[in-house]
Design a protein around this motif. Structure first.
Motif, PDB file in Angstrom:
ATOM      1  N   UNK A 289       0.823  -1.207   0.000  1.00 57.84           N
ATOM      2  CA  UNK A 289       0.000   0.000   0.000  1.00 57.84           C
ATOM      3  C   UNK A 289       0.857   1.257   0.000  1.00 57.84           C
ATOM      4  N   UNK A 290       2.041   1.163  -0.592  1.00 63.28           N
ATOM      5  CA  UNK A 290       2.960   2.287  -0.546  1.00 63.28           C
ATOM      6  C   UNK A 290       3.122   2.969  -1.881  1.00 63.28           C
ATOM      7  N   UNK A 291       4.367   3.146  -2.268  1.00 67.91           N
ATOM      8  CA  UNK A 291       4.676   3.841  -3.509  1.00 67.91           C
ATOM      9  C   UNK A 291       5.169   2.848  -4.551  1.00 67.91           C
ATOM     10  N   UNK A 292       4.715   3.033  -5.789  1.00 68.22           N
ATOM     11  CA  UNK A 292       5.169   2.161  -6.874  1.00 68.22           C
ATOM     12  C   UNK A 292       6.459   2.686  -7.483  1.00 68.22           C
ATOM     13  N   UNK A 293       6.718   3.958  -7.289  1.00 66.01           N
ATOM     14  CA  UNK A 293       7.990   4.519  -7.754  1.00 66.01           C
ATOM     15  C   UNK A 293       9.114   4.091  -6.828  1.00 66.01           C
ATOM     16  N   UNK A 294       8.898   4.265  -5.530  1.00 64.98           N
ATOM     17  CA  UNK A 294       9.941   3.908  -4.571  1.00 64.98           C
ATOM     18  C   UNK A 294       9.986   2.407  -4.315  1.00 64.98           C
ATOM     19  N   UNK A 295       8.832   1.742  -4.404  1.00 61.16           N
ATOM     20  CA  UNK A 295       8.770   0.298  -4.203  1.00 61.16           C
ATOM     21  C   UNK A 295       9.389  -0.064  -2.868  1.00 61.16           C
ATOM     22  N   UNK A 296      10.467  -0.853  -2.877  1.00 58.42           N
ATOM     23  CA  UNK A 296      11.097  -1.279  -1.628  1.00 58.42           C
ATOM     24  C   UNK A 296      11.946  -0.179  -1.006  1.00 58.42           C
ATOM     25  N   UNK A 297      12.292   0.852  -1.804  1.00 55.62           N
ATOM     26  CA  UNK A 297      13.132   1.932  -1.277  1.00 55.62           C
ATOM     27  C   UNK A 297      12.313   2.848  -0.370  1.00 55.62           C
ATOM     28  N   UNK A 298      12.952   3.372   0.648  1.00 53.74           N
ATOM     29  CA  UNK A 298      12.265   4.293   1.553  1.00 53.74           C
ATOM     30  C   UNK A 298      12.308   5.723   1.056  1.00 53.74           C
ATOM     31  N   UNK A 299      13.349   6.048   0.247  1.00 53.13           N
ATOM     32  CA  UNK A 299      13.499   7.401  -0.261  1.00 53.13           C
ATOM     33  C   UNK A 299      14.414   7.372  -1.471  1.00 53.13           C
ATOM     34  N   UNK A 300      14.385   8.449  -2.274  1.00 51.56           N
ATOM     35  CA  UNK A 300      15.240   8.534  -3.450  1.00 51.56           C
ATOM     36  C   UNK A 300      15.473   9.997  -3.787  1.00 51.56           C
ATOM     37  N   UNK A 301      16.692  10.332  -4.176  1.00 54.41           N
ATOM     38  CA  UNK A 301      17.040  11.702  -4.525  1.00 54.41           C
ATOM     39  C   UNK A 301      16.362  12.102  -5.826  1.00 54.41           C
ATOM     40  N   UNK A 302      15.881  13.321  -5.884  1.00 48.64           N
ATOM     41  CA  UNK A 302      15.154  13.780  -7.080  1.00 48.64           C
ATOM     42  C   UNK A 302      16.050  13.850  -8.310  1.00 48.64           C
ATOM     43  N   UNK A 303      17.339  13.971  -8.126  1.00 49.43           N
ATOM     44  CA  UNK A 303      18.264  14.066  -9.260  1.00 49.43           C
ATOM     45  C   UNK A 303      18.746  12.707  -9.726  1.00 49.43           C
ATOM     46  N   UNK A 304      18.179  11.649  -9.179  1.00 50.30           N
ATOM     47  CA  UNK A 304      18.604  10.298  -9.540  1.00 50.30           C
ATOM     48  C   UNK A 304      18.268  10.024 -11.003  1.00 50.30           C
ATOM     49  N   UNK A 305      19.212   9.435 -11.724  1.00 46.79           N
ATOM     50  CA  UNK A 305      18.999   9.145 -13.157  1.00 46.79           C
ATOM     51  C   UNK A 305      17.908   8.097 -13.366  1.00 46.79           C
ATOM     52  N   UNK A 306      17.526   7.410 -12.286  1.00 51.83           N
ATOM     53  CA  UNK A 306      16.459   6.410 -12.360  1.00 51.83           C
ATOM     54  C   UNK A 306      15.177   7.006 -12.932  1.00 51.83           C
ATOM     55  N   UNK A 307      14.893   8.281 -12.613  1.00 55.73           N
ATOM     56  CA  UNK A 307      13.635   8.886 -13.042  1.00 55.73           C
ATOM     57  C   UNK A 307      13.553   9.056 -14.555  1.00 55.73           C
ATOM     58  N   UNK A 308      14.659   9.282 -15.224  1.00 59.17           N
ATOM     59  CA  UNK A 308      14.649   9.418 -16.676  1.00 59.17           C
ATOM     60  C   UNK A 308      14.145  10.757 -17.153  1.00 59.17           C
ATOM     61  N   UNK A 309      14.172  10.924 -18.464  1.00 61.43           N
ATOM     62  CA  UNK A 309      13.874  12.233 -19.050  1.00 61.43           C
ATOM     63  C   UNK A 309      12.417  12.640 -18.880  1.00 61.43           C
ATOM     64  N   UNK A 310      11.494  11.690 -19.018  1.00 64.20           N
ATOM     65  CA  UNK A 310      10.071  12.029 -18.919  1.00 64.20           C
ATOM     66  C   UNK A 310       9.712  12.499 -17.525  1.00 64.20           C
ATOM     67  N   UNK A 311      10.255  11.829 -16.514  1.00 65.52           N
ATOM     68  CA  UNK A 311       9.954  12.216 -15.138  1.00 65.52           C
ATOM     69  C   UNK A 311      10.614  13.547 -14.795  1.00 65.52           C
ATOM     70  N   UNK A 312      11.782  13.774 -15.372  1.00 65.24           N
ATOM     71  CA  UNK A 312      12.440  15.067 -15.169  1.00 65.24           C
ATOM     72  C   UNK A 312      11.567  16.195 -15.699  1.00 65.24           C
ATOM     73  N   UNK A 313      10.884  15.928 -16.825  1.00 64.27           N
ATOM     74  CA  UNK A 313       9.975  16.929 -17.399  1.00 64.27           C
ATOM     75  C   UNK A 313       8.795  17.172 -16.456  1.00 64.27           C
ATOM     76  N   UNK A 314       8.306  16.088 -15.829  1.00 61.75           N
ATOM     77  CA  UNK A 314       7.227  16.227 -14.854  1.00 61.75           C
ATOM     78  C   UNK A 314       7.668  17.148 -13.710  1.00 61.75           C
ATOM     79  N   UNK A 315       8.882  16.918 -13.197  1.00 64.20           N
ATOM     80  CA  UNK A 315       9.384  17.709 -12.074  1.00 64.20           C
ATOM     81  C   UNK A 315       9.614  19.165 -12.485  1.00 64.20           C
ATOM     82  N   UNK A 316      10.000  19.364 -13.740  1.00 67.46           N
ATOM     83  CA  UNK A 316      10.281  20.715 -14.215  1.00 67.46           C
ATOM     84  C   UNK A 316       8.994  21.474 -14.544  1.00 67.46           C
ATOM     85  N   UNK A 317       8.120  20.824 -15.337  1.00 65.05           N
ATOM     86  CA  UNK A 317       6.892  21.496 -15.778  1.00 65.05           C
ATOM     87  C   UNK A 317       5.757  21.395 -14.761  1.00 65.05           C
ATOM     88  N   UNK A 318       5.891  20.438 -13.837  1.00 63.48           N
ATOM     89  CA  UNK A 318       4.870  20.216 -12.799  1.00 63.48           C
ATOM     90  C   UNK A 318       3.528  19.857 -13.418  1.00 63.48           C
TER      91      UNK A 318
END
Length: 786
Positions: A289-318
């Motif tokens: 019942x948690x996060x599908x992005x973080x999955x087993x991880x408890x936290x992740x840095x926003x600059x992590x390359x894991x997010x990829x270009x599309x997610x970076x656009x989400x963070x930039x354009x909101x």
């Protein structure tokens, strides 16, 4: 589907079409031939069934004549609208319906045979009072609005729960009194209005079956799934987080209803602006019942390359990121990691929507589905209805988190004791109100006057000697080990250097046979680190050198064996005794609210202050001071017993001594803003602090013997009245077999600026530890003495 009536009602219900029949009779004599002929034909068909007019009590008559009833109700249920309208004949508020439109039939059939179409959140109590209000409104001219919106929760064919709002048409119903009706006065009505929960009263004024409800109603439904789901969502989001844990499944079902998707799963992550990272919410640490992005991880840095270009656009354009086909998304360069991460969780379509306020991302709401194209940019627009509430909730979550952090900091680092918290709060409230008026405010000092102090300590006996002894033991062992290593390198080419180092090491070893100076430990450690360790590291890596370096403490790089045992023993004693004191202190607050603080040093010290200024809302009596003194003496006895049990299991055996300082004159304490703690106020009260600081190292007058002794409690006092009081306490505890019979009394040597002190010393009965020690009150003592 069952047709269960509520067991009790003020109405005797009779399904009747009499009003409709009367309308048909008027039409039959009209001038419009086709309407008149139609009405006459219907009236002729129902002529064999007089119950249609007088009232149907056997429901089988309805089931056996469905077609005839459908024709009779044709004007109210137009055929042209049967696939659009959700409508049926019903008895209002009851679980009984018939003559469905085609759309209603389809909805009920899809729900399945196990479905029971009962009204949501309507119990027998509410039903009874609702029925009574109909009578009050119609017959007694009242205008009572008791009805809440009514809903049917009906599952769809694919399992999504849909909510339908119910509207009733009561044009064909009439209410009639029977002979059992009780007369109702205005006073009765006023009494009922003030007692909606007293069902017995309502049944007294409106007995069961005392009125007749004759006719039929029409239930008209409209699909309010989205509106109802959003309303439920708001209710759930307003609940505290401890309840959100248990409401996770309900939370997910709400989103499924809004999106009409039984496969939908929901997750959420919070943005930590301070550390620029995404973290799981405090109520969704469970993977299911948690996060599908973080999955087993408890936290992740926003600059992590894991997010990829599309997610970076989400963070930039909101703006929301909608992925209708995750397999195709994963093939796009830059999106591989996130895409594969989603596919591993069997996510084939998803929506990630940022929760934004003031152009700052607060978090991400995650909607995922195991089927392609079930989620896309088309239905992502539904989130516009939800996001405003999620913004408020996320903001509240972050604020609650900050408040909890502040509370932890205050509790663990700068705690204000609950007994005096009210005065700090009062001052803070005054500042807050003044600040709202844009006025400057000077904080008043927090002072409590005329309070009685109690001081006690349980100290590690000879802690300095023990500490020096363990330091010497470790240094001797370290020096001896290094000398032995050097002696085994006799054939080394640097033999002159080794001889020089051995000479220096042996000289240091000889110094340790003398009393330890303040800088001896530091000098030896610096010498070893700067002169010896480089030689050993440059030598061949033999087993002796490896064993030596392995024996050093990882953090400090020191030989830390005997000292570690001493430190561990000290820590265990302090933790255990502090735990006993804190636990008993909670009980002591019931005597009378008082200020309490304790300190861990080489043992445990505590200060208590009791008086009317600490708790001005309660009447203070000197008896409470006596009660607290007896409590303090008993608690120190128990702490001594706890230590006695603990001593044999310690890694380094240590003894403790206990001390109580009696001070009968009231003093004032002031909160020192610079030190963030209370201290005695004024030069008059300074004598108390002087005695506290010097008394534990004092000797018995005329001897070299300390006033404190292991397994004994020493009580230091000034006045004979204090002596008599504590001798009574001791005699009482002797009677209870808590302390031993022997009482020692002596004078305390003169201290700098302090003279005339005396003391009582008594030994604790440690062999009684296993007995259940009862805490005795001051009243118990008085009863025993008198």
């Amino acid at each position: 589907m069952t047709h269960q009536f509520f067991t009790e009602s003020p109405f005797k219900t009779m399904i009747s079409f009499h009003k409709l029949i009367e309308a048909l009779e008027e039409i039959s004599i009209s001038d419009v031939d086709y309407r008149a002929n139609y009405a006459k034909a219907l009236l002729k068909e129902i002529e064999p069934f007089p119950e249609f007019r007088t009232g149907i009590e056997d429901l089988n008559l309805i089931y056996d004549n469905e077609i005839l009833i459908k024709n009779l109700l044709a004007d109210l249920f137009p055929t042209a609208l049967t696939n659009n309208e959700i409508k049926a004949v019903t008895i209002p508020f009851q679980n009984f319906t018939f003559n469905y439109t085609e759309r209603f039939k389809k909805i009920v059939q899809q729900a399945g045979i196990a479905f029971d179409m009962s009204i949501r959140n309507l119990d027998e109590h509410q039903f009874y009072i609702m029925s009574c209000t109909l009578i009050l409104n119609q017959f007694y001219g009242q205008n009572i609005d008791y009805n809440n919106p009514l809903f049917y929760d009906i599952p769809s064919e694919n399992g999504v729960m849909n909510q339908y709002r119910i509207l009733y048409n009561a044009d064909f119903l009439e209410i009639q009194p029977t002979d059992n009706v009780n007369p109702i006065s205005q006073d009765d009505i006023d009494l009922l209005m003030d007692n909606c929960d007293d069902i017995a009263l309502w049944k007294e004024k409106f007995p069961v079956n005392s009125w007749t409800l004759k006719g039929f109603g029409i239930a008209i439904l409209f699909d309010a799934t989205t509106e109802s789901a959003i309303s439920n969502l708001k209710s759930n989001l307003l609940k505290p987080e401890i309840e959100l844990i248990t409401l996770q499944d309900n939370f997910e079902s709400i989103f499924r209803s809004i999106f009409k998707n039984p496969n939908l799963k929901v997750g959420m992550i919070i943005y930590d602006e301070e550390q620029d990272k995404f973290v799981k919410t405090t109520y969704n640490n469970d993977e299911s019942s948690g996060s599908f992005i973080l999955s087993a991880e408890g936290e992740i840095n926003c600059n992590n390359e894991f997010f990829g270009c599309s997610f970076e656009k989400l963070l930039k354009d909101k703006k929301p990121l909608s992925i209708a086909n995750v397999e195709n998304f994963a093939l796009v360069p830059g999106n591989e990691k996130l895409g594969q991460h989603l596919l591993k969780q069997n996510i084939q379509s998803c929506i990630f929507c940022p929760i934004v306020k003031n152009d700052v991302i607060l978090g991400i709401i995650e909607l995922v589905s195991p089927n392609k194209r079930e989620l896309s940019s088309l239905n992502a627009r539904k989130l516009d209805l939800i996001i405003p509430y999620l913004i408020d909730t996320t903001e509240r979550h972050n604020l609650d988190k900050q408040n909890q952090i502040e509370a932890i900091i205050q509790r663990e680092y700068t705690a204000i004791h609950p007994s005096v918290y009210w005065k700090f709060r009062q001052e803070a409230l005054q500042y807050f109100e003044t600040k709202r008026q844009n006025k400057d405010y000077i904080f008043k000092e927090i002072v409590f006057k005329e309070v009685f102090p109690l001081y006690g300590q349980i100290d590690i006996k000879g802690s300095s000697e023990h500490r020096n002894k363990t330091v010497k033991e470790d240094l001797k062992k370290q020096l001896s080990t290094v000398i032995e290593i050097f002696e085994n390198h006799g054939s080394d080419t640097n033999i002159l250097l080794l001889e020089q180092r051995k000479f220096e090491l042996k000289s240091l070893l000889d110094q340790l046979n003398l009393p330890l100076k303040a800088d001896t430990e530091q000098q030896i450690q610096l010498y070893i680190q700067n002169e010896i360790h480089p030689v050993l590291k440059n030598a061949e890596n033999g087993a002796a050198e490896k064993s030596y370096f392995d024996s050093l403490d990882e953090k400090s790089g020191l030989y830390y064996h005997a000292r570690k045992q001493f430190d561990n023993a000290l820590s265990i004693i302090n933790k255990k005794l502090a735990g006993v004191l804190d636990e008993k202190q909670t009980e002591a607050q019931n005597i009378f609210p008082h200020y309490y603080e304790r300190f861990k040093t080489d043992g445990i010290e505590h200060n208590l202050y009791i008086g009317s200024s600490i708790a001005p809302m309660k009447a203070f009596d000197i008896m409470y001071l006596h009660n607290l003194r007896l409590w303090q003496l008993q608690t120190l006895c128990e702490m001594e017993m706890e230590h006695h049990q603990l001593k044999s299991s310690l890694p380094y055996e240590l003894d403790v001594t206990s001390l109580i300082l009696v001070f009968s004159s009231p003093i004032s304490i002031r909160f020192r803003m610079d030190e963030k703690r209370f201290d005695v106020d004024g030069t008059y009260n300074a004598r108390y602090e002087v005695v506290k600081k010097r008394i534990d190292k004092a000797n018995i007058k005329g001897t070299m013997e300390r006033i404190t002794e292991e397994e004994k409690i020493t009580i230091v006092y000034s006045h004979n009245s204090e002596r008599i009081e504590y001798l009574n306490y001791i005699k009482f505890l002797q009677f209870k077999n808590i302390v031993e019979p022997v009482i020692e009394e002596f004078e305390v040597e003169e201290l700098q600026g302090v003279s005339g002190l005396k003391a009582i010393r008594v030994k604790v009965q440690n062999n009684n530890f296993d007995q259940n020690i009862k805490k005795y009150s001051y009243e118990d003592l008085l009863n025993e003495l008198h």
